[in-house]
Write an enzyme that holds these catalytic residues in place. Structure first.
Site, PDB file in Angstrom:
ATOM      1  N   ASP A 149      -9.351 -10.528   8.842  1.00 13.75           N
ATOM      2  CA  ASP A 149      -8.808  -9.164   8.811  1.00 13.75           C
ATOM      3  C   ASP A 149      -9.731  -8.001   9.193  1.00 13.75           C
ATOM      4  OD1 ASP A 149      -6.312  -7.768   8.192  1.00 13.75           O
ATOM      5  OD2 ASP A 149      -7.367  -6.902   6.511  1.00 13.75           O
ATOM      6  N   HIS A 204      -9.882  -3.829  13.026  1.00  8.89           N
ATOM      7  CA  HIS A 204      -8.841  -4.431  12.180  1.00  8.89           C
ATOM      8  C   HIS A 204      -8.349  -5.676  12.908  1.00  8.89           C
ATOM      9  CE1 HIS A 204      -4.642  -4.247  10.152  1.00  8.89           C
ATOM     10  NE2 HIS A 204      -5.478  -4.956   9.441  1.00  8.89           N
ATOM     11  N   ARG A 217       1.398 -12.443  -1.663  1.00  9.48           N
ATOM     12  CA  ARG A 217       0.075 -12.623  -1.066  1.00  9.48           C
ATOM     13  C   ARG A 217      -0.788 -13.600  -1.824  1.00  9.48           C
ATOM     14  NH1 ARG A 217      -1.725  -9.476   3.580  1.00  9.48           N
ATOM     15  NH2 ARG A 217      -0.127  -7.899   3.875  1.00  9.48           N
ATOM     16  N   SER A 271       0.160  -5.340  10.318  1.00 12.67           N
ATOM     17  CA  SER A 271       0.518  -6.247   9.237  1.00 12.67           C
ATOM     18  C   SER A 271       1.682  -7.165   9.631  1.00 12.67           C
ATOM     19  CB  SER A 271       0.911  -5.410   8.025  1.00 12.67           C
ATOM     20  OG  SER A 271       1.073  -6.249   6.919  1.00 12.67           O
ATOM     21  N   LYS A 276      -8.511  -2.386   1.486  1.00 12.10           N
ATOM     22  CA  LYS A 276      -8.288  -1.550   2.651  1.00 12.10           C
ATOM     23  C   LYS A 276      -8.977  -0.187   2.491  1.00 12.10           C
ATOM     24  CE  LYS A 276      -6.232  -3.744   6.020  1.00 12.10           C
ATOM     25  NZ  LYS A 276      -5.474  -4.883   5.885  1.00 12.10           N
ATOM     26  N   LYS A 315      -2.527 -12.114  12.425  1.00 14.00           N
ATOM     27  CA  LYS A 315      -3.989 -12.165  12.401  1.00 14.00           C
ATOM     28  C   LYS A 315      -4.487 -13.307  11.516  1.00 14.00           C
ATOM     29  CE  LYS A 315      -4.478  -8.001  10.794  1.00 14.00           C
ATOM     30  NZ  LYS A 315      -3.041  -7.682  10.745  1.00 14.00           N
ATOM     31  N   THR A 316      -3.977 -13.345  10.282  1.00  6.15           N
ATOM     32  CA  THR A 316      -4.446 -14.353   9.333  1.00  6.15           C
ATOM     33  C   THR A 316      -3.991 -15.755   9.762  1.00  6.15           C
ATOM     34  OG1 THR A 316      -4.412 -12.724   7.566  1.00  6.15           O
ATOM     35  CG2 THR A 316      -4.424 -15.031   6.898  1.00  6.15           C
ATOM     36  N   ARG A 376       0.824  -1.208   0.000  1.00  5.72           N
ATOM     37  CA  ARG A 376       0.000   0.000   0.000  1.00  5.72           C
ATOM     38  C   ARG A 376       0.860   1.260   0.000  1.00  5.72           C
ATOM     39  NH1 ARG A 376      -2.040   0.677   4.388  1.00  5.72           N
ATOM     40  NH2 ARG A 376      -1.300  -1.220   5.438  1.00  5.72           N
TER      41      ARG A 376
HETATM   42  N1  LIG Z   1       5.095 -17.227  16.307  1.00 11.89           N
HETATM   43  C1  LIG Z   1       4.451 -16.799  15.232  1.00 11.89           C
HETATM   44  N2  LIG Z   1       3.166 -16.386  15.325  1.00 11.89           N
HETATM   45  C2  LIG Z   1       2.510 -15.922  14.240  1.00 11.89           C
HETATM   46  N3  LIG Z   1       3.041 -15.853  13.005  1.00 11.89           N
HETATM   47  C3  LIG Z   1       4.304 -16.265  12.835  1.00 11.89           C
HETATM   48  C4  LIG Z   1       5.061 -16.749  13.931  1.00 11.89           C
HETATM   49  N4  LIG Z   1       6.279 -17.077  13.474  1.00 11.89           N
HETATM   50  C5  LIG Z   1       6.296 -16.811  12.167  1.00 11.89           C
HETATM   51  N5  LIG Z   1       5.106 -16.330  11.744  1.00 11.89           N
HETATM   52  C6  LIG Z   1       4.807 -15.882  10.361  1.00 11.89           C
HETATM   53  O1  LIG Z   1       4.478 -14.506  10.424  1.00 11.89           O
HETATM   54  C7  LIG Z   1       3.522 -14.163   9.434  1.00 11.89           C
HETATM   55  C8  LIG Z   1       2.280 -13.559  10.054  1.00 11.89           C
HETATM   56  O2  LIG Z   1       1.557 -12.970   9.011  1.00 11.89           O
HETATM   57  P1  LIG Z   1      -0.016 -12.851   8.905  1.00 11.89           P
HETATM   58  O3  LIG Z   1      -0.691 -13.900   9.715  1.00 11.89           O
HETATM   59  O4  LIG Z   1      -0.361 -12.793   7.468  1.00 11.89           O
HETATM   60  O5  LIG Z   1      -0.186 -11.426   9.568  1.00 11.89           O
HETATM   61  P2  LIG Z   1      -1.395 -10.402   9.469  1.00 11.89           P
HETATM   62  O6  LIG Z   1      -2.591 -11.133   8.967  1.00 11.89           O
HETATM   63  O7  LIG Z   1      -1.553  -9.911  10.858  1.00 11.89           O
HETATM   64  O8  LIG Z   1      -0.919  -9.354   8.517  1.00 11.89           O
HETATM   65  C9  LIG Z   1       3.200 -15.442   8.694  1.00 11.89           C
HETATM   66  O9  LIG Z   1       3.988 -15.479   7.559  1.00 11.89           O
HETATM   67  C10 LIG Z   1       3.613 -16.530   9.708  1.00 11.89           C
HETATM   68  O10 LIG Z   1       3.975 -17.710   9.095  1.00 11.89           O
HETATM   69  C1  LIG Z   2      -3.553  -6.106   3.239  1.00 11.54           C
HETATM   70  C2  LIG Z   2      -3.025  -5.697   4.330  1.00 11.54           C
HETATM   71  O1  LIG Z   2      -3.299  -6.374   5.498  1.00 11.54           O
HETATM   72  P1  LIG Z   2      -2.496  -7.271   6.514  1.00 11.54           P
HETATM   73  O2  LIG Z   2      -1.052  -7.124   6.247  1.00 11.54           O
HETATM   74  O3  LIG Z   2      -2.907  -6.726   7.835  1.00 11.54           O
HETATM   75  O4  LIG Z   2      -2.965  -8.683   6.332  1.00 11.54           O
HETATM   76  C3  LIG Z   2      -2.259  -4.469   4.310  1.00 11.54           C
HETATM   77  O5  LIG Z   2      -1.933  -3.955   5.388  1.00 11.54           O
HETATM   78  O6  LIG Z   2      -1.990  -3.974   3.190  1.00 11.54           O
HETATM   79 CA   LIG Z   3      -3.751 -10.538   7.009  1.00  9.67          CA
HETATM   80 MN   LIG Z   4      -4.818  -6.788   7.883  1.00 12.32          MN
END
Ligand SMILES: Nc1ncnc2c1ncn2[C@@H]1O[C@H](COP(=O)(O)OP(=O)(O)O)[C@@H](O)[C@H]1O
Ligand SMILES: C=C(OP(=O)(O)O)C(=O)O
Ligand SMILES: [Ca+2]
Ligand SMILES: [Mn+2]
Length: 659
Positions: A378, A341, A443, A359, A322, A363-364, A177
């Site tokens: 999200d 969020h 992604r 980010s 977003k 979360k995911t 972004r």
């Molecule tokens: N202990 C941990 N807890 C959560 N995620 C972890 C951990 N260690 C490594 N990771 C990695 O960190 C990243 C977390 O990203 P994601 O879940 O997509 O975050 P968000 O959705 O908050 O943007 C993933 O690639 C995951 O595999």
């Molecule tokens: C798509 C997004 O979300 P997130 O990294 O929280 O999954 C972002 O922040 O651009």
């Molecule tokens: Ca996410």
């Molecule tokens: Mn997000």
């Protein structure tokens, strides 16, 4: 062999004629293992291949805007609505729009319509003075994933089908972004309502400049042979559902939004009517640097009064999702609904957990849990009736994705899924998830039902646990702490994380990020408005707050290691099951956080960060350094009241680090 000058043997006798109508049944040159096709020509054969889709189911009764209309009239009105969306504001007319792919001959004959202000469709032709109104714009309306794949592969460079069936594509120069290019129209209403100034994500622009950019986007879109239009919904709460229209130039964008927004049924689409909000995505085309306010060739412009968003100069698809989230952050609080969020999931007994975090904090990853129902990864709403997902899909990071650690996300990357900016083997088309050649921010966008235990519809009761995720690359926050309400609010308003740049060499120091409400880039009102609503809801429904560090342990980035995902999952399991609520706790210095002494499946020594650092002095210094960063950041909030009484505000101010 006799030479006859042709190089062929000279025929003595004429060759026997091949009998195709083999009445004698001698079997020569005849294959009767399958019946022949019914077609007489290739064109007919191709016509037979495609069974016509049911022309949007005829309606019984007369609910909905177009319900009593005959099919062709309803389709004409739909086209008219799209023409109106694409209308130039200065010329006052919408383009002639026609349904279907310009490459498909049969579509030339289908209905087309032009939108004119002050003129009835079908009125005598008026003279046109610009070339753009002489051409047709083909509208590819709510295409299916299969159709969008074909469009992408055929017309968009860098689009390929991977070995698992996903559509790999490139988002161009921008792979994330552009928050510094996000502008919001300031008018008499928004001037008072929105959060402006330092720390706010809302960069001011005026109505006129918005219209300049809107016209630029609309002219660009109308200059194309075809545009994609998605009519979809946001928010699974039927009372608070928002109708959105996305006009875009790329099949990639259309498939992305197909996956990320809620997909209407045929019947819902028939009754769609006028959208509540429209996005014009002209991301391949830049904004004009000579235009007032423009500081780069990218501009993402939000006009709440017009209910429109214009995207110029970035093709990163996350901008659309977003952007709409920002709109929800404005609309929902007006209805006393809190927009969040956060990820969200639910146990078999109906216990709901929220996962807040910036980010990359998890979360995911953590809301996608094989033992629980996924409500969403999200964006959510918390109303008086419980929680609802805003979206219809998930957007997972896939850098270093592995089948073993994240099987559900891995398996969701199949036909229909959009894979952004990944690198794959040129021949086998197997994705190499470890490859950061294009970007670290690779992604996958997939419909939520690609996760086997998705909760459909994506709604649930009031949350029991509110988990704040921080990826602390300083390595001093405990893997888990139990928070009281004031602490939850303090950390929610702070919105801390510290990631490492990862790709760049020589980065030794993590940099702290503070993003109010764990999503300052998307909120529209002052952070304390959301915080007050969260406090009220948590109090009313008895939710418990937790702070979980998904980042470093045993030292900062460089000397320590990231906490194993398996341990974080065990910690989260203990929160869900309720066992952590009744554990034994001890308090740690500086942040005053309550940490458990034991968790099943997690080595006890890692629960207290100090234990994991070899150099205790370095630990203490790093801890104090982070404490200072928190204090400095919170200074901007010390003059605000949170909630109705000053008591909570005082408690929140006292809930930060103390040293
Ligand atoms: N202990 C941990 N807890 C959560 N995620 C972890 C951990 N260690 C490594 N990771 C990695 O960190 C990243 C977390 O990203 P994601 O879940 O997509 O975050 P968000 O959705 O908050 O943007 C993933 O690639 C995951 O595999
Ligand atoms: C798509 C997004 O979300 P997130 O990294 O929280 O999954 C972002 O922040 O651009
Ligand atoms: Ca996410
Ligand atoms: Mn997000």
């Amino acid at each position: 062999m006799a030479a006859n000058g042709t190089g062929l043997p000279m025929a003595r006798k004429p060759l026997a004629k091949i009998v195709t109508d083999d009445k004698q049944g001698n079997g020569m040159c005849h294959d009767d293992s399958a019946k022949g096709v019914k077609a007489q020509t290739i064109d007919e054969l191709h016509f037979l291949q495609k069974k016509r889709s049911a022309p949007t189911t005829p309606l019984e009764g007369n609910q909905g805007a177009f319900a009593s209309l005959p099919d062709d009239e309803r389709r004409r009105q739909q086209l008219q609505s799209i023409s109106a969306s694409l209308a130039s504001l200065t010329r006052g007319t919408g383009p002639k729009v026609v349904r279907g792919d310009p490459a498909a001959k049969s579509s030339q004959a289908v209905e087309h319509v032009a939108h004119r202000h002050h003129h009835h469709v079908g009125a005598p032709a008026i003279s046109v003075s610009d070339d753009s109104s002489l051409k047709f714009t083909h509208v590819l309306y709510n295409l299916s994933p299969a159709e969008l794949y074909e469009q992408a592969v055929k017309y968009e460079k860098g689009s390929f089908i991977t070995s698992s069936g996903a559509l790999a594509t490139l988002s161009g120069a921008k792979t994330g972004r552009s928050p510094r290019d996000k502008r919001v129209v300031m008018d008499d209403t928004t001037q008072n309502e929105l959060w402006w100034g330092r720390g706010s994500p809302n960069i001011e622009m005026d109505e006129h400049t918005f219209l300049v950019n809107r016209e630029r986007a609309v002219d660009y879109l109308n200059s194309l042979d075809k545009v994609f239009v998605n009519d979809q919904f946001l928010n699974w709460d039927p009372q608070n559902r928002i109708k959105v229209r996305i006009v875009s130039a790329r099949a990639y964008h259309s498939l992305f939004m197909h996956n990320m927004c809620i997909r209407p049924t045929d019947e819902e689409l028939e009754n769609f009517g006028t959208p509540d909000f429209t996005i014009y995505n002209a991301g391949q085309f830049p904004c004009n640097r000579y235009t007032h306010y423009m500081t780069s060739s990218t501009s993402i412009d939000l006009n709440l009064a017009r209910k429109e968003m214009v995207i110029l100069g970035t093709q990163y698809a996350g901008e659309m999702k977003k952007g709409l989230f920002s709109v929800m952050h404005y609309l929902m609080p007006k209805r006393q609904i809190l927009s969040l969020h956060s990820g969200c999931n639910m146990g078999i007994d109906g216990d709901v957990a929220l996962f807040f975090g910036l980010s990359g904090t998890g979360k995911t990853t953590l809301s996608t849990d094989h033992n629980r129902y996924l409500i969403g990864d999200d964006e959510h709403c918390w109303s008086d009736y419980g929680v609802s997902n805003i979206e219809g899909g998930c957007y997972a990071k896939c850098i270093d994705l592995s089948r073993e650690k994240e099987p559900d996300i891995w398996n969701a990357i199949k036909f229909g899924t959009v894979l952004e900016n990944v690198v794959f083997d040129e021949h086998i088309r197997e994705v190499e998830y470890g490859d950061k050649s294009v970007t670290e921010n690779t992604r996958a966008a997939y419909p939520i039902e690609y996760i086997p235990n998705a909760k459909l519809p994506c709604i649930g009761p009031h949350p029991k646990n509110v988990i704040l995720l921080a990826c602390d690359a300083f390595g001093v926050l405990p893997p888990v702490s139990k928070l009281n309400l004031a602490q939850t609010m303090y950390h929610f308003i702070s919105g801390y994380t510290a990631l490492v740049a990862g790709t760049e060499d020589g980065i030794k120091e993590p940099t702290a990020t503070f993003s109010a409400c764990f999503g300052a880039a998307f909120i529209m009102l002052h952070p304390t408005k959301y915080a007050a609503m969260l406090a009220e809801k948590m109090q009313k429904h008895g939710a418990t707050g937790w702070l979980v560090n998904t980042g470093w342990s045993g030292g900062s980035y460089g000397s320590g290691n990231r906490i194993k995902l398996a341990y974080t999952r065990k910690i989260i399991d203990a929160i869900h099951s309720g066992s952590l609520l009744n554990a034994t706790y001890e308090k740690i210095d500086v942040f005053g956080l309550e940490i458990p002494t034991e968790i099943e499946g997690v080595p006890s020594e890692i629960l207290r960060p100090e234990n994991t650092w070899g150099d205790k002095k370095a630990y203490k210094n790093t801890l104090l350094k982070l404490g200072c960063l928190f204090k400095n950041n919170f200074e901007t909030f010390t003059n605000y009241k949170i909630g109705k009484d000053t008591k909570l505000t005082q408690e929140i101010l006292a809930a930060g680090p103390n040293f």
